[in-house]
Design a protein around this motif. Structure first.
Motif, PDB file in Angstrom:
ATOM      1  N   UNK A   1       0.812  -1.208   0.000  1.00 42.76           N
ATOM      2  CA  UNK A   1       0.000   0.000   0.000  1.00 42.76           C
ATOM      3  C   UNK A   1       0.851   1.265   0.000  1.00 42.76           C
ATOM      4  N   UNK A   2       1.941   1.246   0.780  1.00 40.61           N
ATOM      5  CA  UNK A   2       2.801   2.427   0.888  1.00 40.61           C
ATOM      6  C   UNK A   2       3.750   2.536  -0.304  1.00 40.61           C
ATOM      7  N   UNK A   3       3.994   1.424  -0.986  1.00 47.29           N
ATOM      8  CA  UNK A   3       4.859   1.449  -2.162  1.00 47.29           C
ATOM      9  C   UNK A   3       6.320   1.217  -1.865  1.00 47.29           C
ATOM     10  N   UNK A   4       6.590   0.426  -0.832  1.00 44.73           N
ATOM     11  CA  UNK A   4       7.963   0.039  -0.490  1.00 44.73           C
ATOM     12  C   UNK A   4       8.068  -1.464  -0.724  1.00 44.73           C
ATOM     13  N   UNK A   5       8.871  -1.878  -1.679  1.00 44.40           N
ATOM     14  CA  UNK A   5       8.843  -3.284  -2.077  1.00 44.40           C
ATOM     15  C   UNK A   5      10.184  -3.997  -1.997  1.00 44.40           C
TER      16      UNK A   5
ATOM     17  N   UNK B   1       9.135   7.014   4.450  1.00 42.53           N
ATOM     18  CA  UNK B   1       9.098   7.703   3.156  1.00 42.53           C
ATOM     19  C   UNK B   1       9.110   9.226   3.301  1.00 42.53           C
ATOM     20  N   UNK B   2       9.103   9.694   4.560  1.00 45.12           N
ATOM     21  CA  UNK B   2       9.131  11.133   4.802  1.00 45.12           C
ATOM     22  C   UNK B   2       7.772  11.784   4.830  1.00 45.12           C
ATOM     23  N   UNK B   3       6.723  10.979   5.040  1.00 45.56           N
ATOM     24  CA  UNK B   3       5.357  11.505   5.077  1.00 45.56           C
ATOM     25  C   UNK B   3       4.745  11.317   6.465  1.00 45.56           C
TER      26      UNK B   3
ATOM     27  N   UNK C   1       5.197   8.259  16.064  1.00 49.64           N
ATOM     28  CA  UNK C   1       6.579   7.987  15.686  1.00 49.64           C
ATOM     29  C   UNK C   1       7.445   8.463  16.848  1.00 49.64           C
ATOM     30  N   UNK C   2       8.150   7.532  17.486  1.00 45.00           N
ATOM     31  CA  UNK C   2       8.916   7.892  18.678  1.00 45.00           C
ATOM     32  C   UNK C   2      10.421   7.968  18.416  1.00 45.00           C
ATOM     33  N   UNK C   3      10.854   7.569  17.218  1.00 47.38           N
ATOM     34  CA  UNK C   3      12.272   7.682  16.881  1.00 47.38           C
ATOM     35  C   UNK C   3      12.443   7.845  15.377  1.00 47.38           C
ATOM     36  N   UNK C   4      13.252   8.828  15.029  1.00 44.55           N
ATOM     37  CA  UNK C   4      13.654   9.021  13.642  1.00 44.55           C
ATOM     38  C   UNK C   4      15.172   9.082  13.641  1.00 44.55           C
ATOM     39  N   UNK C   5      15.819   8.120  12.990  1.00 44.66           N
ATOM     40  CA  UNK C   5      17.273   8.045  12.997  1.00 44.66           C
ATOM     41  C   UNK C   5      17.933   9.211  12.285  1.00 44.66           C
ATOM     42  N   UNK C   6      19.186   9.442  12.601  1.00 41.88           N
ATOM     43  CA  UNK C   6      19.941  10.551  11.990  1.00 41.88           C
ATOM     44  C   UNK C   6      20.101  10.385  10.487  1.00 41.88           C
TER      45      UNK C   6
END
Length: 326
Positions: free
Chosen positions: A78-82, A118-120, A319-324
């Motif tokens: 659905x998100x388009x990550x394959x 995906x940055x959304x 979202x509790x963590x976004x890596x550097x």
């Protein structure tokens, strides 16, 4: 790396009226709360072009069509990550068959993490709708919609399912002390039994016509409890749970049995005002409304069960963590 945290839930009233076969004849309604027990999903880029999914087992595939994990497979699609992805899931409480909405929390949490990767930013409405699409329409699970919505929105919510497919979310607006009173009066015990909800829910779905009067009453309970809690009438939770459990047991075979009845009867004899088995029934958790002064006797009466302490969770999937490296 992205990490999402999505709450599990306890449903107080209306469960079963969130099934399309029922609410399309009028409307359905539930009253549920998110709790501070969570499903965690980690999403990371993988060096290889393969997809690795780790849960109770580990899968590594070249093509997402070969993934056995249906929710993760369809969320990726659905998100388009394959390709070139790694997805890991971990839960605070055993994820299958405990009646706390874990599969829908997983669906919401996976979608949230994948969109963030995906940055959304995905809204709660989008997360809930797409989780419902994955579980109900694509995978064909005989479940309702309440779990996806409470996982996405969090809080204590009165959720109505309209005949045209619209879903209305109304938070319970009440003083902080009212929420503390709910926490003080609710006890949660693990029965030590898990069950596959599919058989019970399929039977219940097939019986919706003959159960229409019971389901109407269960829907009305959710509406009335919403009104009572907004007026800080916390004590109505006990009678609502008690009546709701009697109605629920009549919906399908397997929701209760002599062992569950014995647990419940012991709790009532020790001072609980009402209670129910969470989720579809047949196992999982026993949720009870108990005056604080009776906690000791109820705990003693159910000493063969594991008590699980919890608090109400005001937020939905986060979202509790976004890596550097993002």
């Amino acid at each position: 790396m992205i990490i999402s945290r999505t709450p599990l839930r306890i449903s107080f009233a209306g469960g079963g009226t969130d099934i399309p076969d029922y609410y399309r004849t009028g409307y359905g309604a539930v009253l549920s709360t998110a709790i501070k027990k969570y499903m965690y999903v980690t999403v990371n880029k993988r060096f290889e072009d393969t997809v690795r999914v780790s849960y109770s087992k580990t899968e590594v595939v070249d093509d997402i069509d070969n993934l056995e994990h249906g929710i993760v497979r369809e969320a990726l699609r659905m998100v388009g990550l394959t390709k070139g992805m790694e997805v890991t899931t971990v839960a605070d409480i055993p994820a299958k068959g405990t009646g706390l909405g874990s599969s829908s929390a997983l669906a919401v949490g996976v979608l949230n993490a994948l969109y963030a990767f995906k940055g959304h930013r995905a809204s709660p409405k989008r997360l809930a709708e797409e989780a419902c699409e994955i579980e109900i329409e694509t995978l064909g699970e005989p479940i309702g919609k309440q779990d996806q919505y409470i996982a996405a929105y969090g809080g204590i919510q009165h959720i109505r399912f309209m005949a045209d497919g619209e879903v209305h979310i109304d938070p319970v607006i009440c003083p902080r002390q009212t929420k503390k009173d709910i926490e003080r009066h609710i006890m949660l015990f693990y029965t030590g039994r898990t069950r596959m909800a599919r058989d019970i829910l399929t039977t219940q779905k097939n019986n919706h016509a003959s159960n229409s009067e019971r389901l109407d009453r269960m829907r009305d309970q959710a509406d009335l409890l919403f009104k009572d809690l907004t007026e800080s009438k916390v004590e109505s939770l006990g009678s609502t749970l008690k009546e709701g459990w009697e109605l629920k047991k009549a919906l399908a075979h397997g929701i209760s049995d002599p062992q569950i009845d014995d647990m419940y009867d012991r709790a009532l004899a020790a001072g609980a005002s009402g209670g129910k088995i969470t989720g579809a029934g047949g196992g999982g958790f026993l949720v009870l409304y108990v005056p604080p002064e009776r906690h000791g006797p109820v705990r003693e009466a159910l000493k063969d069960l594991r008590e699980v302490e919890f608090k109400l969770e005001p937020q939905g999937s986060r979202i509790i963590h976004v890596g550097d490296d993002m």
